[in-house]
Scaffold this active site. Structure first.
Site, PDB file in Angstrom:
ATOM      1  N   GLU A  98       0.834   3.893   1.803  1.00  0.00           N
ATOM      2  CA  GLU A  98       1.293   4.343   3.123  1.00  0.00           C
ATOM      3  C   GLU A  98       2.488   3.531   3.613  1.00  0.00           C
ATOM      4  OE1 GLU A  98      -1.793   3.424   2.180  1.00  0.00           O
ATOM      5  OE2 GLU A  98      -3.287   4.135   3.606  1.00  0.00           O
ATOM      6  N   CYS A 119      -2.184  -0.369   7.526  1.00  0.00           N
ATOM      7  CA  CYS A 119      -1.443   0.893   7.425  1.00  0.00           C
ATOM      8  C   CYS A 119      -1.565   1.703   8.718  1.00  0.00           C
ATOM      9  CB  CYS A 119      -1.914   1.683   6.215  1.00  0.00           C
ATOM     10  SG  CYS A 119      -1.522   0.838   4.662  1.00  0.00           S
ATOM     11  N   HIS A 127       0.844  -1.203   0.000  1.00  0.00           N
ATOM     12  CA  HIS A 127       0.000   0.000   0.000  1.00  0.00           C
ATOM     13  C   HIS A 127       0.877   1.251   0.000  1.00  0.00           C
ATOM     14  CE1 HIS A 127      -4.013  -1.812   1.709  1.00  0.00           C
ATOM     15  NE2 HIS A 127      -3.572  -2.454   0.644  1.00  0.00           N
TER      16      HIS A 127
END
Lengths: 147, 147
Positions: free
Chosen positions: B58, B89, B56
């Site tokens: 993040e 995250c 992801h």
């Protein structure tokens, strides 16, 4: 016929990884991923060495297993990890749709069960496999660090 | 004196990252990390390209920012991300002790607020900055994918 591939058999391999973390001065957590009695990923915590809070044993194991499989979903995979996963790792395991998680020692403060993190509905969990060994290793690590 | 470094200013940079993800066929989420008005990390979702659920925006931004800083704690850092972080995250952000999180669109199903993931007590959160732009990009992505 005797099945040598018990949860204890694989947790011992995860504990060996945790010991490798210990020797490097890392909080001693180890993980492996198994498919059909075969280990496809091994890892241990490297947050200090890599200066990276995301480098937990489980995160590396998920990435390595997906790389081995050639796909991002860990269906039919089992993760063995010496300590109960945290929110981050449980969140990653949620996305991976992993079939089974076996963990050793519980983490009463930062573990995903206390924190309320949701796993994927397809995931089954086995708790407390060789928990004493995993817990002893952690206690020994923090006792040495306080010296 | 006018301060050009508003949350909108930096969120536009995160949206540019989200557009890069869109062009690669990735769910369009972008993130940047800022310290003292300087961008120290840029990233976008790469879960498909890397076959890795942990990739992801993040997560990559946290790793890149820690690498830039040379330490794993993101004190005095602000993460701008176009979509509300997920459990994984948010769990990583918890460990990072990041000072501030600014997100665009809310994620009513998989967002950390709905899922109950805990952030670090030192972390402040700003919601809904350029949420319409982030949300429109997501809608456009899924509309195209359904074709």
């Amino acid at each position: 016929m005797i099945n040598p591939f018990t949860d204890e058999y694989f947790m011992k391999k995860a504990l060996q990884e945790a010991e490798m973390a210990f020797e490097k001065g890392e909080i001693p957590v180890g993980a492996i991923v198994v498919v059909d009695h075969t280990i496809i990923a091994r890892s241990h915590n490297l947050t200090e060495l890599l200066n990276d809070v995301t480098a937990h044993a489980e995160m590396q194991a998920i990435t390595a297993a997906a790389n081995f499989i050639g796909g991002k979903y860990l269906k039919d995979c089992t993760l063995y990890v010496t300590l109960e996963p945290c929110q981050m790792c449980a969140g990653a395991l949620y996305w991976s749709q992993i079939s089974k998680i076996v963990f050793g020692a519980s983490d009463a403060h930062r573990g995903y069960e206390k924190m309320g993190t949701q796993l994927h509905p397809k995931t089954t969990v086995v708790r407390g496999v060789m928990a004493d060994e995993a817990s002893d290793l952690m206690k020994r690590f923090f006792a040495e660090r306080r010296k």
